[in-house]
Motif scaffolding. Structure first.
Motif, short mmCIF file in Angstrom:
data_model
loop_
_atom_site.label_atom_id
_atom_site.label_comp_id
_atom_site.label_asym_id
_atom_site.label_seq_id
_atom_site.Cartn_x
_atom_site.Cartn_y
_atom_site.Cartn_z
N PRO A 1 6.40 0.91 -0.58
CA PRO A 1 5.88 2.04 0.21
C PRO A 1 5.52 1.68 1.65
N ILE A 2 4.96 0.48 1.88
CA ILE A 2 4.60 0.10 3.25
C ILE A 2 5.87 -0.11 4.08
N LEU A 3 6.90 -0.69 3.48
CA LEU A 3 8.17 -0.88 4.19
C LEU A 3 8.84 0.47 4.45
N THR A 4 8.71 1.40 3.51
CA THR A 4 9.24 2.75 3.72
C THR A 4 8.51 3.42 4.88
N ALA A 5 7.19 3.34 4.87
CA ALA A 5 6.40 3.94 5.96
C ALA A 5 6.76 3.31 7.30
#
Length: 514
Positions: free
Chosen positions: A325-329
């Motif tokens: 999720p952090i990489l997606t964000a």
């Protein structure tokens, strides 16, 4: 043998090599592009050279290989070398494919159609240019992962039966940033710091958590405006806070982005709301001539339809997968702000997108706001550095001229500069902000409210003051390390005796300082 394939250098792009050697992989391709098509591209953080010595090692800037790793004397061998040892750089690969031409690509693929690197090159060529070469589909063979998961973070996999390739690129041809695997990112992902939020909230009073979320919501909204150098009226900050509180509920679409812009801008609407119809830049103007002095040049207006379509499709691909999720964000939020598709409001919506994606993917819960803007504001110089890391590599590659209205007119094709880039530094920064939020900002806010309640109860136990005055009293004590000055007492609390003030200060010290 052509001299350009065996030429030794000691300096590249103004950077001294650790020792004299031959450029290999992407470094060689960059040199070829500059010399043969006068095309300059952003340089990867680490490049490769081949030396005559028998020692393979790495520095921060270079991977040094021995003679036995030396590619053959043709550009495609350097492409294979890069795919093997450096990972995928879509921008350099696309430009190099254009330089060497379709016929040479076809010739290489047909010479060894089942080789894993020829299949990768075949897939990438067709994927990047969205065409189909006159080459028959493969009928058999094992599937090969396109992106090496030991080098870069892969997206969800889709098999291409034509090439016998597992396409695990984390994006689409219209928008596909990549993130390299680093020790720092691997440590963050493996420790799963997100679990600390739940641990910190366990056994906490639900009403306290609710109030903490409300405080954090307003704090984050104000911080997001402050990052832009704005300090809006409380109501405007609260309205934006409400929008942040709804993050993760609606799918991300163009119309949703335009709705958010209306909330951000407030009552003073721009002449042209929504996706830009003209060019844009961030920077200053010369005081005498009013000529633009850009620090960042936004994507061309004519390219925005494709870029935003790619960004939204990549968002759908990643947020509905197991991608971190952090990489997606990082991919979507930073991609958005680099494209800069709106005339105003890009920065705040960029930070809103972090909230949206983390909530949508279940990383954060709706009952606890994740005040990432507060963490960014605390590290504003680092934030500016990661934004400039993208812009500074591109500003000199964009040709432009000043217009009569003191804007810019972009003269060359720039769309791929906003499609394909590395976001490793931005991902590390965002993870640092997330860690700061989880380990310090949220616990500190809960701790403050607990102490605030304790002091409020003690004050109310022996003095009858309105809630608003108690609130002001505690805030003034906070500002002056637990002491209420004579002037502030006379201005705001003339009804309090010296003894009552002394008791309040003693209680403040016991609760907040001891």
């Amino acid at each position: 043998m052509s001299n350009r394939f065996s030429q030794k250098v000691s300096v590249f792009h103004g950077q001294a090599l650790p020792e004299e050697g031959m450029l290999a992989g992407y470094a060689f391709m960059l040199q070829e592009l500059e010399q043969n098509s006068n095309k300059v591209l952003p340089t990867p953080k680490q490049l490769c050279i081949i030396t005559d010595k028998h020692q393979r090692y790495s520095t921060k800037r270079w991977q040094v290989f021995t003679k036995r790793h030396k590619p053959n004397s043709n550009t495609i061998s350097h492409i294979v070398f890069a795919l093997k040892y450096e990972g995928i750089d879509l921008l350099i690969l696309k430009s190099t494919f254009q330089l060497i031409g379709e016929e040479e690509i076809k010739k290489y693929i047909l010479s060894e159609p089942t080789g894993q690197y020829s299949r990768k090159i075949w897939f990438l060529y067709e994927w990047l240019f969205e065409i189909k070469l006159d080459i028959p589909d493969l009928k058999k063979g094992t599937y090969v992962e396109l992106l090496n998961p030991n080098q870069q973070y892969p997206g969800p996999t889709e098999n291409s039966t034509r090439h016998r390739i597992k396409n695990n690129l984390p994006g689409t041809p219209e928008f596909c940033p990549l993130i390299r695997k680093t020790q720092k990112l691997e440590k963050y992902i493996s420790t799963n710091i997100r679990d600390s939020i739940d641990k910190g909230l366990n056994n906490r009073d639900k009403e306290l958590i609710k109030r903490t979320a409300a405080f954090l919501l307003l704090k984050d909204s104000k911080a997001s405006f402050a990052i832009e150098g704005e300090y809006p009226p409380n109501m405007r900050a609260r309205n934006w806070g409400k929008a942040i509180g709804q993050a993760g509920k609606k799918p991300l679409t163009l119309s949703e982005i335009e709705r958010l812009q209306h909330v951000v801008i407030g009552s003073k609407k721009l002449k042209n709301m929504g996706i830009r119809e003209g060019e844009g830049f961030i920077g200053e103007h010369d005081r005498e001539t009013f000529t633009p002095i850009p620090d960042h040049i936004s994507a061309k207006a004519k390219d925005l339809t494709s870029l935003m379509n790619g960004l939204l499709n990549t968002n759908n691909l990643l947020q509905n997968s197991e991608y971190d999720p952090i990489l997606t964000a990082t991919t979507i939020a930073f991609g958005f702000v680099f494209i800069h598709p709106l005339s105003d409001g890009n920065g705040r919506i960029h930070r809103y997108l972090i909230h949206h994606i983390l909530t949508w993917m279940g990383y954060t819960k709706r009952d606890m706001i994740f005040p990432v803007s507060s963490a960014i504001l605390d590290r504003i110089s680092d934030y500016q550095d990661v934004l400039e890391d993208f812009s500074s590599q591109r500003i000199d590659l964009i040709e432009w001229e000043s217009t009569s209205d003191h804007n810019i007119k972009i003269l060359n094709e720039t769309i791929d500069l906003y499609r394909y880039f590395d976001l490793t530094r931005q991902a590390e920064f965002l993870y640092e902000c997330v860690e700061e939020t989880i380990n310090r900002i949220i616990p500190e806010e809960i701790d403050y409210l607990e102490k605030y309640d304790m002091l409020t109860n003690r004050i109310n136990s022996f003095i009858n003051l309105p809630d608003t005055k108690v609130d002001l009293l505690i805030k003034l004590l906070n500002q002056s390390e637990g002491k209420l000055s004579k002037k502030k007492r006379e201005n705001h609390f003339e009804e309090l005796t010296e003894e009552e003030v002394f008791i309040i200060e003693e209680n403040y010290e016991e609760i907040f300082i001891s």
